[in-house]
Design an enzyme around this catalytic site. Structure first.
Site, PDB file in Angstrom:
ATOM      1  N   TYR A 119       0.706  -1.138  -0.084  1.00 13.55           N
ATOM      2  CA  TYR A 119       0.150   0.101   0.017  1.00 13.55           C
ATOM      3  C   TYR A 119       0.914   1.232   0.019  1.00 13.55           C
ATOM      4  O   TYR A 119       2.018   1.165   0.455  1.00 13.55           O
ATOM      5  CB  TYR A 119      -0.812   0.112   1.364  1.00 13.55           C
ATOM      6  CG  TYR A 119      -2.071  -0.836   1.281  1.00 13.55           C
ATOM      7  CD1 TYR A 119      -3.223  -0.466   0.378  1.00 13.55           C
ATOM      8  CD2 TYR A 119      -2.088  -2.117   1.831  1.00 13.55           C
ATOM      9  CE1 TYR A 119      -4.206  -1.210   0.432  1.00 13.55           C
ATOM     10  CE2 TYR A 119      -3.232  -3.103   1.705  1.00 13.55           C
ATOM     11  CZ  TYR A 119      -4.284  -2.351   1.195  1.00 13.55           C
ATOM     12  OH  TYR A 119      -5.247  -3.329   1.093  1.00 13.55           O
TER      13      TYR A 119
ATOM     14  N   TYR B  48      -0.088  -9.852   0.401  1.00 14.38           N
ATOM     15  CA  TYR B  48       0.701  -8.891   1.185  1.00 14.38           C
ATOM     16  C   TYR B  48       0.626  -9.827   2.593  1.00 14.38           C
ATOM     17  O   TYR B  48      -0.383 -10.478   3.029  1.00 14.38           O
ATOM     18  CB  TYR B  48       0.218  -7.347   1.352  1.00 14.38           C
ATOM     19  CG  TYR B  48      -0.936  -7.098   1.705  1.00 14.38           C
ATOM     20  CD1 TYR B  48      -1.302  -7.104   3.275  1.00 14.38           C
ATOM     21  CD2 TYR B  48      -1.779  -6.738   1.052  1.00 14.38           C
ATOM     22  CE1 TYR B  48      -2.491  -6.935   3.794  1.00 14.38           C
ATOM     23  CE2 TYR B  48      -3.171  -6.342   1.462  1.00 14.38           C
ATOM     24  CZ  TYR B  48      -3.423  -6.225   2.714  1.00 14.38           C
ATOM     25  OH  TYR B  48      -4.486  -5.877   3.280  1.00 14.38           O
TER      26      TYR B  48
ATOM     27  N   HIS C 132      -6.969  -8.724  -2.926  1.00 10.40           N
ATOM     28  CA  HIS C 132      -8.185  -8.337  -2.663  1.00 10.40           C
ATOM     29  C   HIS C 132      -8.163  -6.776  -3.164  1.00 10.40           C
ATOM     30  O   HIS C 132      -7.356  -5.910  -2.981  1.00 10.40           O
ATOM     31  CB  HIS C 132      -8.675  -8.462  -1.389  1.00 10.40           C
ATOM     32  CG  HIS C 132      -7.714  -7.682  -0.093  1.00 10.40           C
ATOM     33  ND1 HIS C 132      -6.574  -8.488   0.146  1.00 10.40           N
ATOM     34  CD2 HIS C 132      -7.923  -6.823   0.296  1.00 10.40           C
ATOM     35  CE1 HIS C 132      -5.912  -7.707   1.190  1.00 10.40           C
ATOM     36  NE2 HIS C 132      -6.742  -6.428   1.307  1.00 10.40           N
TER      37      HIS C 132
ATOM     38  N   HIS D 105     -10.533  -3.560  -1.836  1.00  6.74           N
ATOM     39  CA  HIS D 105     -11.400  -3.113  -0.859  1.00  6.74           C
ATOM     40  C   HIS D 105     -12.608  -1.979  -1.383  1.00  6.74           C
ATOM     41  O   HIS D 105     -12.046  -1.314  -2.272  1.00  6.74           O
ATOM     42  CB  HIS D 105     -10.815  -1.961   0.358  1.00  6.74           C
ATOM     43  CG  HIS D 105      -9.762  -2.875   1.225  1.00  6.74           C
ATOM     44  ND1 HIS D 105     -10.236  -3.266   2.426  1.00  6.74           N
ATOM     45  CD2 HIS D 105      -8.626  -2.992   1.068  1.00  6.74           C
ATOM     46  CE1 HIS D 105      -9.169  -4.039   2.809  1.00  6.74           C
ATOM     47  NE2 HIS D 105      -8.031  -3.779   2.060  1.00  6.74           N
TER      48      HIS D 105
ATOM     49  N   ARG E  65      -2.518 -12.088   3.371  1.00  5.61           N
ATOM     50  CA  ARG E  65      -3.873 -11.797   2.625  1.00  5.61           C
ATOM     51  C   ARG E  65      -4.080 -12.594   1.334  1.00  5.61           C
ATOM     52  O   ARG E  65      -3.072 -11.939   0.354  1.00  5.61           O
ATOM     53  CB  ARG E  65      -4.286 -10.242   2.851  1.00  5.61           C
ATOM     54  CG  ARG E  65      -4.300  -9.541   4.120  1.00  5.61           C
ATOM     55  CD  ARG E  65      -5.446 -10.225   4.929  1.00  5.61           C
ATOM     56  NE  ARG E  65      -6.599 -10.763   4.381  1.00  5.61           N
ATOM     57  CZ  ARG E  65      -7.691  -9.844   4.022  1.00  5.61           C
ATOM     58  NH1 ARG E  65      -7.421  -8.531   3.938  1.00  5.61           N
ATOM     59  NH2 ARG E  65      -8.757 -10.421   3.416  1.00  5.61           N
TER      60      ARG E  65
END
Ligand SMILES: [Fe+2]
Length: 241
Positions: A112, A151, A164, A166, A161
């Site tokens: 991120y 990640y 994905h 969000h 994870r």
């Protein structure tokens, strides 16, 4: 909303969720739910006029280009370019036009663009990872972006994870807001992910997974995924806790 002779409006409440189709507030394998889940029984409040009709949001400042996360910088981001499209539907399967759909995600390396993400994967100077769009009259939206990578996180030993995106969707009112995560088909990390597994019902879990769609794919340019979102009711897309 109907208006009977007494002039007092009749409020039609939203359908409640079917048990098992939404994540439990407390799901111990997902560790942060241990401290943030309610300890007392929930109090169900009646849906009144203000919850079912308002507020109405102005959308004037959503620009046409906001839906394309690959055009926000001087160069193109690295990774697999994808088109994500679908429809936003209400609990009766009707399209929800003018819903505000916002997304945020990691880059192709699973990182991120955020100060709290310091794990050793590269940032991409051409990718911020956030976009937004309004649904059209058929409830349809679409984004152009980069397929995010998986990640690591610190929930448990060797925790990763699944890839994905969000999503936050505002329907017509506060109670028709949905915050969820869209996954990609066939991810080997599903079985190990307590956020995905916190939704007890198998069919409901499948509603969080997009499907590869050759019709959405554009030749020589981008692969395509479909992700329909149902805001409430028995077929609702699961929320995240
Ligand atoms: Fe995430």
């Amino acid at each position: 909303m109907d208006r009977p002779t007494s002039q007092r409006p009749i409020v039609h409440p939203y359908r409640r969720h079917t048990p098992g189709t939404q994540p439990e507030f407390l799901y111990e394998p997902y560790r942060s739910t241990i401290t943030r889940s309610p300890r007392k029984p929930l109090i169900f409040l009646p849906h009144t006029l203000s919850e079912t009709t308002g507020p109405v949001y102005g959308h004037d400042d959503v620009a046409e280009a906001d839906h394309d996360l690959t055009l926000q910088h001087s160069g193109e981001p690295l990774g697999e370019r994808i088109i994500v499209s679908g429809r936003v539907l209400d609990s009766n399967g009707r399209p929800v036009p003018n819903a505000l759909v916002e997304i945020w995600q990691a880059n192709a390396a699973g990182r991120y663009a955020h100060a709290k993400d310091q794990h050793p994967a590269p940032l991409d100077p051409n990718f911020s990872g956030a976009g937004r769009a309004l649904t059209d009259q058929t409830g349809a939206y679409h984004f152009v972006t980069i397929k995010p990578g998986p990640y690591p996180w610190l929930n448990h030993y060797n925790a990763w994870r699944p890839a994905h995106i969000h999503f936050s969707i505002f329907g017509r009112a506060f109670l028709s807001r949905l915050v969820t995560q869209m996954y990609f088909p066939g991810d080997p990390l599903f079985a190990f992910d307590p956020i995905f597994q916190s939704v007890p019902d198998e069919k409901a879990r499948q509603r969080m997974i997009s499907r590869f769609d050759l019709e959405t794919t554009q030749p020589q340019w981008a692969t395509g995924y479909k992700f329909d979102i149902v805001l409430r009711g028995e077929e609702a897309t699961p929320f995240e806790t």
